[in-house]
Design a protein around this motif. Structure first.
Motif, PDB file in Angstrom:
ATOM      1  N   LEU A 323       0.814  -1.215   0.000  1.00 40.77           N
ATOM      2  CA  LEU A 323       0.000   0.000   0.000  1.00 40.77           C
ATOM      3  C   LEU A 323       0.847   1.264   0.000  1.00 40.77           C
ATOM      4  CD1 LEU A 323      -3.071  -0.847   2.245  1.00 40.77           C
ATOM      5  CD2 LEU A 323      -2.772  -1.058  -0.229  1.00 40.77           C
ATOM      6  N   GLU A 326       1.244   1.724  -3.531  1.00 41.53           N
ATOM      7  CA  GLU A 326      -0.015   2.062  -4.204  1.00 41.53           C
ATOM      8  C   GLU A 326      -0.397   3.529  -3.990  1.00 41.53           C
ATOM      9  OE1 GLU A 326      -2.064   0.498  -6.274  1.00 41.53           O
ATOM     10  OE2 GLU A 326      -0.725  -1.229  -6.371  1.00 41.53           O
ATOM     11  N   PHE A 327      -0.179   4.043  -2.796  1.00 39.80           N
ATOM     12  CA  PHE A 327      -0.597   5.418  -2.513  1.00 39.80           C
ATOM     13  C   PHE A 327       0.391   6.454  -3.047  1.00 39.80           C
ATOM     14  CE2 PHE A 327      -3.682   3.409   0.240  1.00 39.80           C
ATOM     15  CZ  PHE A 327      -4.781   4.248   0.106  1.00 39.80           C
ATOM     16  N   ALA A 332      -4.091   5.848  -7.106  1.00 41.19           N
ATOM     17  CA  ALA A 332      -4.154   5.335  -5.736  1.00 41.19           C
ATOM     18  C   ALA A 332      -5.593   4.973  -5.371  1.00 41.19           C
ATOM     19  CB  ALA A 332      -3.609   6.381  -4.772  1.00 41.19           C
ATOM     20  N   THR A 334      -9.268   4.786  -3.923  1.00 42.13           N
ATOM     21  CA  THR A 334     -10.201   5.837  -3.506  1.00 42.13           C
ATOM     22  C   THR A 334     -11.322   5.291  -2.633  1.00 42.13           C
ATOM     23  OG1 THR A 334     -11.475   5.530  -5.551  1.00 42.13           O
ATOM     24  CG2 THR A 334      -9.745   7.226  -5.560  1.00 42.13           C
ATOM     25  N   LYS A 411      -4.177   5.907   4.602  1.00 40.86           N
ATOM     26  CA  LYS A 411      -3.177   6.853   4.072  1.00 40.86           C
ATOM     27  C   LYS A 411      -2.203   7.282   5.161  1.00 40.86           C
ATOM     28  CE  LYS A 411      -6.091   8.992   0.488  1.00 40.86           C
ATOM     29  NZ  LYS A 411      -6.770  10.258   0.087  1.00 40.86           N
ATOM     30  N   THR A 415       1.789   6.301   4.409  1.00 43.34           N
ATOM     31  CA  THR A 415       2.516   7.372   3.711  1.00 43.34           C
ATOM     32  C   THR A 415       3.278   8.240   4.709  1.00 43.34           C
ATOM     33  OG1 THR A 415       0.548   8.797   3.806  1.00 43.34           O
ATOM     34  CG2 THR A 415       0.852   7.448   1.836  1.00 43.34           C
TER      35      THR A 415
END
Length: 415
Positions: A323, A326-327, A332, A334, A411, A415
């Motif tokens: 992930l 992916e982000f 990315a 939703t 997220k 991130t």
């Protein structure tokens, strides 16, 4: 002589019966008809089922033609495999076929079975209802005055029966049995059964914990270890190319786990995770006969990932790496409700669905509590609620609101 003599006295009438009783016609018994050849075949099948349940291998093999060694070997393997798996119920239901050889009995037969620890449901003719069953074509020929099984083949409906061919219908399996799990392996994997059993017993402890969350306790788990040949055959073999393990429902009587040995056994950690993941499917899905869960694949796999990784947090698994990548992409995610997979999905698409599902489940547990997470899971997967109705009942919020909260939570964590 009259039938009775009557004497009249004052105030009474007295009747003396005659000493010779009146003749009464006695019904003559009708001669019983001998059983038809088909009725004899049905009786043979009933006797076979009884022999299987009492552990009588000789009785099970008695009606099989001894001059067909391959057929005898198949029946012997079926008997020993079913006994090793703990068969607790067996029944045959047959109907005659009119296109068979003259002088022989040709029948379509359904063999229904259950394993110990479950309440075996009443018979239903549909393959997806009642006990799981194997659809057979049988031929009985008259040999030395007795009808004898000379052919066992796939019967009517076998091609659409999701539990056929079963792992127990083939070569003799190798077994290892623990407190909570039975492992059955292709003979080529015999050296791995103890290792798989040890991992499965540990996974069963975790699975039992979550079974309580959805009120779906399991008496026993069954894990099959398949080599590549068996993987392409057992339970139809029609599985996505990316799959390593698979959970196969036995109608309402439970769920079997299949492992692809060549991939599942690469490391001990991977083996432990895969078994725990698949047992997660067992406890969340076993007993269902509905087929409408495919639209919620993100939750099906997400909760299995959550159980599979337990007690490790999602951000301490490989799904965090997936992930995080992916982000950083323009496309990315939703929504946490990732679109379901096609059978030919590429690795990235598969990884994304599993990882998003795992983190979505972890978010719901973190934000609302694990008990409410599993209330949501139970409503969607076991009761058939749509996610919005289930979210309002479990969390007191719409699914859109939960989706928004958890997307931000994910997220923040990757991130």
């Amino acid at each position: 002589m009259t039938a009775a003599l009557i004497a009249i006295t004052v105030g009474a009438v007295v009747i003396w019966p005659s000493r010779e009783p009146a003749a009464v016609a006695q019904p003559q018994p009708r001669p019983s008809l001998p059983p038809t050849p088909f009725e004899q075949a049905v009786k043979i099948l009933d006797q076979q089922a009884a022999a299987l349940l009492r552990g009588d291998e000789r009785g099970w093999l008695a009606p099989v033609d001894r001059d067909r060694p391959a057929l005898v070997a198949r029946y012997r393997s079926i008997f020993r495999n079913l006994r090793g798996l703990g068969v607790s119920h067996a029944e045959f239901h047959a109907s005659p076929r009119l296109d068979g050889n003259p002088g022989a009995v040709t029948a379509n037969a359904a063999f229904g079975y259950c394993f110990s620890g479950v309440a075996c449901p009443s018979w239903r003719s549909e393959t997806g209802d009642g006990p799981p069953k194997m659809m057979q074509l049988l031929i009985f020929e008259l040999i030395n005055g007795k009808y004898t099984i000379t052919v066992l083949a796939d019967g009517l409906g076998a091609g659409t029966n999701h539990v056929q061919p079963a792992p127990w219908d083939g070569d003799e399996l190798v077994f290892a049995r623990g407190k909570r799990v039975t492992v059955a392996a292709a003979r080529s994997q015999a050296k791995h059964v103890k290792k798989v059993l040890a991992a499965a017993e540990k996974a069963a402890v975790v699975a039992d914990r979550f079974a309580g969350r959805v009120r779906n306790p399991q008496k026993r788990y069954r894990v099959y270890l398949a080599d590549e040949q068996a993987w392409k055959k057992w339970y139809g073999g029609d599985r996505p190319k990316w799959s390593i393990g698979y959970a196969v429902p036995l109608n309402s009587t439970g769920t079997d786990v299949l492992l692809r040995a060549g991939k599942a056994l690469r490391t001990r950690r991977q083996l432990a995770f895969i078994i725990q993941h698949e047992l997660g499917h067992v406890v969340t899905l076993a007993g269902l006969t509905r087929s409408d869960i495919a639209g919620n694949k993100w939750l099906v796999e997400g909760i299995a990932e959550y159980i599979g990784a337990y007690p490790r947090a999602a951000n301490r698994t490989g799904n965090w790496n997936i992930l995080a990548a992916e982000f950083r992409r323009e496309d990315a995610p939703t929504t946490i409700a990732t679109e379901s997979l096609a059978d030919d999905a590429d690795d990235r698409t598969v990884d994304r669905l599993y990882a998003m599902g795992h983190f979505a489940a972890s978010c719901m547990a973190d934000k609302y509590g694990e008990r409410k997470l599993f209330a949501f899971v139970s409503r969607v997967l076991r009761q058939g609620d749509i996610p919005d109705r289930a979210a309002r009942a479990a969390f007191g919020k719409s699914f859109d609101a939960v989706d928004k909260v958890c997307l931000e939570w994910i997220k923040d964590n990757v991130t």
